[in-house]
Design a protein around this motif. Structure first.
Motif, PDB file in Angstrom:
ATOM      1  N   GLY A 234       2.381  -0.618   8.541  1.00  0.00           N
ATOM      2  CA  GLY A 234       2.162  -2.053   8.697  1.00  0.00           C
ATOM      3  C   GLY A 234       2.621  -2.512  10.059  1.00  0.00           C
ATOM      4  N   SER A 235       2.754  -3.794  10.224  1.00  0.00           N
ATOM      5  CA  SER A 235       3.110  -4.330  11.534  1.00  0.00           C
ATOM      6  C   SER A 235       4.555  -4.013  11.868  1.00  0.00           C
ATOM      7  CB  SER A 235       2.912  -5.842  11.538  1.00  0.00           C
ATOM      8  OG  SER A 235       3.607  -6.376  12.623  1.00  0.00           O
ATOM      9  N   ARG A 236       4.772  -3.491  13.091  1.00  0.00           N
ATOM     10  CA  ARG A 236       6.135  -3.148  13.484  1.00  0.00           C
ATOM     11  C   ARG A 236       6.987  -4.387  13.709  1.00  0.00           C
ATOM     12  NH1 ARG A 236       3.536   0.484  12.302  1.00  0.00           N
ATOM     13  NH2 ARG A 236       3.874   2.653  12.809  1.00  0.00           N
ATOM     14  N   THR A 237       6.364  -5.529  13.767  1.00  0.00           N
ATOM     15  CA  THR A 237       7.167  -6.721  13.974  1.00  0.00           C
ATOM     16  C   THR A 237       7.565  -7.352  12.644  1.00  0.00           C
ATOM     17  OG1 THR A 237       5.103  -7.910  14.255  1.00  0.00           O
ATOM     18  CG2 THR A 237       6.282  -7.289  16.265  1.00  0.00           C
ATOM     19  N   SER A 238       7.035  -6.836  11.554  1.00  0.00           N
ATOM     20  CA  SER A 238       7.389  -7.411  10.256  1.00  0.00           C
ATOM     21  C   SER A 238       8.454  -6.554   9.588  1.00  0.00           C
ATOM     22  CB  SER A 238       6.146  -7.490   9.357  1.00  0.00           C
ATOM     23  OG  SER A 238       6.544  -7.476   8.012  1.00  0.00           O
ATOM     24  N   LEU A 239       9.674  -7.063   9.591  1.00  0.00           N
ATOM     25  CA  LEU A 239      10.782  -6.324   8.989  1.00  0.00           C
ATOM     26  C   LEU A 239      10.509  -6.107   7.505  1.00  0.00           C
ATOM     27  CD1 LEU A 239      13.541  -5.127   9.550  1.00  0.00           C
ATOM     28  CD2 LEU A 239      14.547  -7.320   8.993  1.00  0.00           C
ATOM     29  N   GLU A 240       9.999  -7.159   6.858  1.00  0.00           N
ATOM     30  CA  GLU A 240       9.783  -7.079   5.406  1.00  0.00           C
ATOM     31  C   GLU A 240       8.728  -6.027   5.080  1.00  0.00           C
ATOM     32  OE1 GLU A 240       9.213 -10.181   7.042  1.00  0.00           O
ATOM     33  OE2 GLU A 240      11.383 -10.366   6.985  1.00  0.00           O
ATOM     34  N   GLY A 241       7.633  -6.056   5.870  1.00  0.00           N
ATOM     35  CA  GLY A 241       6.538  -5.109   5.617  1.00  0.00           C
ATOM     36  C   GLY A 241       7.011  -3.671   5.742  1.00  0.00           C
ATOM     37  N   ASN A 242       7.773  -3.405   6.779  1.00  0.00           N
ATOM     38  CA  ASN A 242       8.285  -2.053   6.982  1.00  0.00           C
ATOM     39  C   ASN A 242       9.308  -1.676   5.932  1.00  0.00           C
ATOM     40  OD1 ASN A 242       7.148  -0.767   9.322  1.00  0.00           O
ATOM     41  ND2 ASN A 242       7.894  -2.545  10.419  1.00  0.00           N
ATOM     42  N   ALA A 243      10.189  -2.604   5.631  1.00  0.00           N
ATOM     43  CA  ALA A 243      11.242  -2.315   4.658  1.00  0.00           C
ATOM     44  C   ALA A 243      10.614  -2.006   3.302  1.00  0.00           C
ATOM     45  CB  ALA A 243      12.208  -3.489   4.560  1.00  0.00           C
ATOM     46  N   ALA A 244       9.565  -2.752   2.950  1.00  0.00           N
ATOM     47  CA  ALA A 244       8.900  -2.529   1.655  1.00  0.00           C
ATOM     48  C   ALA A 244       8.274  -1.136   1.637  1.00  0.00           C
ATOM     49  CB  ALA A 244       7.838  -3.600   1.422  1.00  0.00           C
ATOM     50  N   LYS A 245       7.672  -0.764   2.752  1.00  0.00           N
ATOM     51  CA  LYS A 245       7.032   0.558   2.843  1.00  0.00           C
ATOM     52  C   LYS A 245       8.071   1.671   2.689  1.00  0.00           C
ATOM     53  CE  LYS A 245       3.506   3.159   4.041  1.00  0.00           C
ATOM     54  NZ  LYS A 245       2.169   3.101   3.488  1.00  0.00           N
ATOM     55  N   VAL A 246       9.193   1.518   3.389  1.00  0.00           N
ATOM     56  CA  VAL A 246      10.244   2.539   3.312  1.00  0.00           C
ATOM     57  C   VAL A 246      10.787   2.626   1.886  1.00  0.00           C
ATOM     58  CG1 VAL A 246      12.550   3.197   4.123  1.00  0.00           C
ATOM     59  CG2 VAL A 246      10.876   2.310   5.743  1.00  0.00           C
ATOM     60  N   ARG A 247      11.042   1.450   1.283  1.00  0.00           N
ATOM     61  CA  ARG A 247      11.566   1.440  -0.095  1.00  0.00           C
ATOM     62  C   ARG A 247      10.617   2.152  -1.048  1.00  0.00           C
ATOM     63  NH1 ARG A 247      13.223  -3.731   0.774  1.00  0.00           N
ATOM     64  NH2 ARG A 247      11.378  -4.614  -0.228  1.00  0.00           N
ATOM     65  N   GLU A 248       9.328   1.841  -0.899  1.00  0.00           N
ATOM     66  CA  GLU A 248       8.318   2.440  -1.782  1.00  0.00           C
ATOM     67  C   GLU A 248       8.347   3.980  -1.656  1.00  0.00           C
ATOM     68  OE1 GLU A 248       4.349   0.810  -0.915  1.00  0.00           O
ATOM     69  OE2 GLU A 248       3.653   2.880  -1.115  1.00  0.00           O
ATOM     70  N   ILE A 249       8.429   4.467  -0.437  1.00  0.00           N
ATOM     71  CA  ILE A 249       8.424   5.920  -0.219  1.00  0.00           C
ATOM     72  C   ILE A 249       9.711   6.538  -0.778  1.00  0.00           C
ATOM     73  CG2 ILE A 249       8.468   7.710   1.572  1.00  0.00           C
ATOM     74  CD1 ILE A 249       6.702   5.759   3.278  1.00  0.00           C
ATOM     75  N   GLU A 250      10.851   5.880  -0.492  1.00  0.00           N
ATOM     76  CA  GLU A 250      12.122   6.436  -0.968  1.00  0.00           C
ATOM     77  C   GLU A 250      12.198   6.438  -2.492  1.00  0.00           C
ATOM     78  OE1 GLU A 250      15.008   5.429   2.840  1.00  0.00           O
ATOM     79  OE2 GLU A 250      15.005   4.059   1.126  1.00  0.00           O
ATOM     80  N   GLU A 251      11.667   5.356  -3.101  1.00  0.00           N
ATOM     81  CA  GLU A 251      11.701   5.300  -4.567  1.00  0.00           C
ATOM     82  C   GLU A 251      10.848   6.397  -5.172  1.00  0.00           C
ATOM     83  OE1 GLU A 251      10.724   1.290  -5.649  1.00  0.00           O
ATOM     84  OE2 GLU A 251      12.628   0.593  -4.797  1.00  0.00           O
ATOM     85  N   GLU A 252       9.659   6.607  -4.580  1.00  0.00           N
ATOM     86  CA  GLU A 252       8.810   7.673  -5.111  1.00  0.00           C
ATOM     87  C   GLU A 252       9.517   9.030  -4.970  1.00  0.00           C
ATOM     88  OE1 GLU A 252       4.736   7.797  -3.645  1.00  0.00           O
ATOM     89  OE2 GLU A 252       4.473   9.781  -4.566  1.00  0.00           O
ATOM     90  N   ALA A 253      10.180   9.251  -3.830  1.00  0.00           N
ATOM     91  CA  ALA A 253      10.896  10.524  -3.634  1.00  0.00           C
ATOM     92  C   ALA A 253      11.987  10.682  -4.690  1.00  0.00           C
ATOM     93  CB  ALA A 253      11.491  10.580  -2.229  1.00  0.00           C
ATOM     94  N   ARG A 254      12.690   9.584  -4.976  1.00  0.00           N
ATOM     95  CA  ARG A 254      13.771   9.668  -5.969  1.00  0.00           C
ATOM     96  C   ARG A 254      13.240  10.040  -7.341  1.00  0.00           C
ATOM     97  NH1 ARG A 254      15.834   4.783  -3.959  1.00  0.00           N
ATOM     98  NH2 ARG A 254      16.695   5.466  -1.983  1.00  0.00           N
ATOM     99  N   ARG A 255      12.013   9.627  -7.650  1.00  0.00           N
ATOM    100  CA  ARG A 255      11.409  10.022  -8.925  1.00  0.00           C
ATOM    101  C   ARG A 255      11.278  11.536  -9.030  1.00  0.00           C
ATOM    102  NH1 ARG A 255       8.078   5.413  -8.490  1.00  0.00           N
ATOM    103  NH2 ARG A 255       6.181   6.549  -7.966  1.00  0.00           N
ATOM    104  N   TYR A 256      11.188  12.201  -7.874  1.00  0.00           N
ATOM    105  CA  TYR A 256      11.160  13.672  -7.870  1.00  0.00           C
ATOM    106  C   TYR A 256      12.555  14.230  -7.635  1.00  0.00           C
ATOM    107  CZ  TYR A 256       6.298  12.460  -6.917  1.00  0.00           C
ATOM    108  OH  TYR A 256       5.060  11.900  -6.961  1.00  0.00           O
TER     109      TYR A 256
END
Ligand SMILES: Cc1cc2nc3c(=O)[nH]c(=O)nc-3n(C[C@H](O)[C@H](O)[C@H](O)COP(=O)(O)O)c2cc1C
Length: 383
Positions: A234-256
């Protein structure tokens, strides 16, 4: 330098920290390929030659850049410059750079379908010993179909590519860790009385990354790798957009049951004034784009003037030149580039692999002006 010393123990956490304590790790992306990550006609475009790569790696090592990430590319895209027409093979490239540097992590990139796993395991271990535990591995399954037919290798269907890569990586990890002989009896690979010595440096293994963008590719990365590169945060200027993306990836990893570090890619044009940066960006990336190469890359993704409306095709063509090849453009003054990198870090990204039109010309200014600003923000350690 802060952090542990390469080669003393080379434990996995030290390797993941790249032997430093930078909250945002910064790497250089694509220096082994002609034109780097900029499909441009400008005469100063990146050569990708060995002398230039060697000078760059030493410069990067001296100024505290954390890693170098090459691109395993076997065939140019065409266009007036034959974008990526000249490329250095990444494991031999990494070995040479690791032998000539002291601190920086250098990745080698392996196409699983093209390399016998025991040969790859041995080559990677050799590079890891040369670098005293500073080798990283980018495992890829193949992106550009045309690259495979020239090897006489038939590319598998997309899902099966990752099923094969799973076996391939399991075999490589066994070769790195198993004492004595082992048999590997998989669907794709059958290895008898396999044996591999030495093991990787310091009793750990190299860090492994993947950048699959399909859901299968991403799941593979999250199940198996230490680092996941996303080009679409997403946009590098949007903290929320990036943070949401990182959270989503980390949460999926934790499921494994896994922790994963999330990285992204970008293209940097940093100049004393915004105007200068914008002007050079337009000059190098848009006005002098190698449109033949851009269109060839689009055609590989089945984006052609036939499959899309004229308006849509024109918009995508511009998007490809501006964003898709080098990644999100960080264009501006040192303050602005540092702000945008800080946004990424504050969103939870562990690092970024950046490219410049000409790495050797542009890295010194970035290192002198942007890195200290990041240190002052607490995002990177002081040098
Ligand atoms: C940072 C980054 C580095 C990559 N390096 C390579 C590479 O060296 N060689 C290659 O064939 N593909 C490379 N890729 C492509 C990915 O491995 C992957 O194939 C692509 O994102 C498509 O995803 P999929 O395989 O899940 O369909 C890279 C992608 C990114 C974002």
């Amino acid at each position: 330098m802060t952090g542990s010393v390469p080669g003393r123990d080379a434990a996995l956490p030290d390797r993941l920290r790249m032997y430093g304590n930078n909250r945002l790790q910064i790497g250089l992306f694509g220096a082994n390929c002609s034109s780097g990550r900029s499909a441009t006609l400008v005469p100063e475009r990146w050569s990708g030659s060995w002398p230039d790569c060697l000078r760059l790696a030493r410069m990067a090592d001296d100024c505290g850049i954390d890693f170098m990430l090459p691109i395993a590319r076997w065939k140019g895209y065409g266009g007036a410059t034959d974008f990526h027409g000249t490329t250095l093979e990444t494991i031999t490239w990494a070995s040479g750079l690791l032998a000539s540097t002291a601190r920086i992590t250098v990745f080698g990139t392996v196409h699983a379908p093209l390399f016998n796993p025991l040969i790859a395991a041995k080559e990677l271990v050799t590079a890891d010993h040369i670098g005293a535990g500073r080798l990283g591995v980018n495992l890829v399954v193949g992106w550009n179909e045309g690259e495979f037919e020239m090897f006489g290798v038939r590319q598998r269907e997309h899902e099966a590519r990752y099923a094969f890569a799973q076996e391939w990586l399991d075999a490589v990890k066994q070769a790195w860790s198993h004492e004595g002989d082992f048999d590997f009896d998989g669907e794709f690979l059958q290895l008898k009385r396999a044996r591999a010595y030495p093991k990787p440096c310091g009793g750990a293994r190299p860090i492994i990354m993947n950048a699959g963008s399909s859901s299968t590719g991403r799941t593979f990365a999250l199940r198996n790798c230490d680092a996941f590169f996303t080009a679409t945060a997403g946009s590098r200027t949007s903290l929320e957009g990036n943070a949401a993306k990182v959270r989503e990836i980390e949460e999926e990893a934790r499921r494994y049951g896994r922790e994963i570090a999330v990285y992204t890619v970008g293209h940097v044009i940093c100049r004393p004034s915004q105007r200068e940066a914008d002007d050079y960006y337009r000059h190098a990336i848009i006005d002098n784009a190698d449109w033949g190469a851009v269109e060839a890359m689009m055609a590989l993704r089945n984006i052609t003037a036939e499959t899309h409306s004229a308006e849509d095709y024109a918009a995508r063509r511009l998007y490809f030149a501006a964003n898709a090849i080098g990644g999100y453009p960080f264009v501006g003054t040192p303050d602005r580039v540092a702000d945008e990198l800080a946004t990424i870090s504050n969103a939870g990204m562990r690092g970024i692999a950046v490219s410049f039109v000409n790495f050797l010309d542009e890295l010194p200014y970035f290192a002198a002006e942007v890195l200290p600003r990041l240190a002052r923000r607490g995002i990177r350690g002081p040098r």
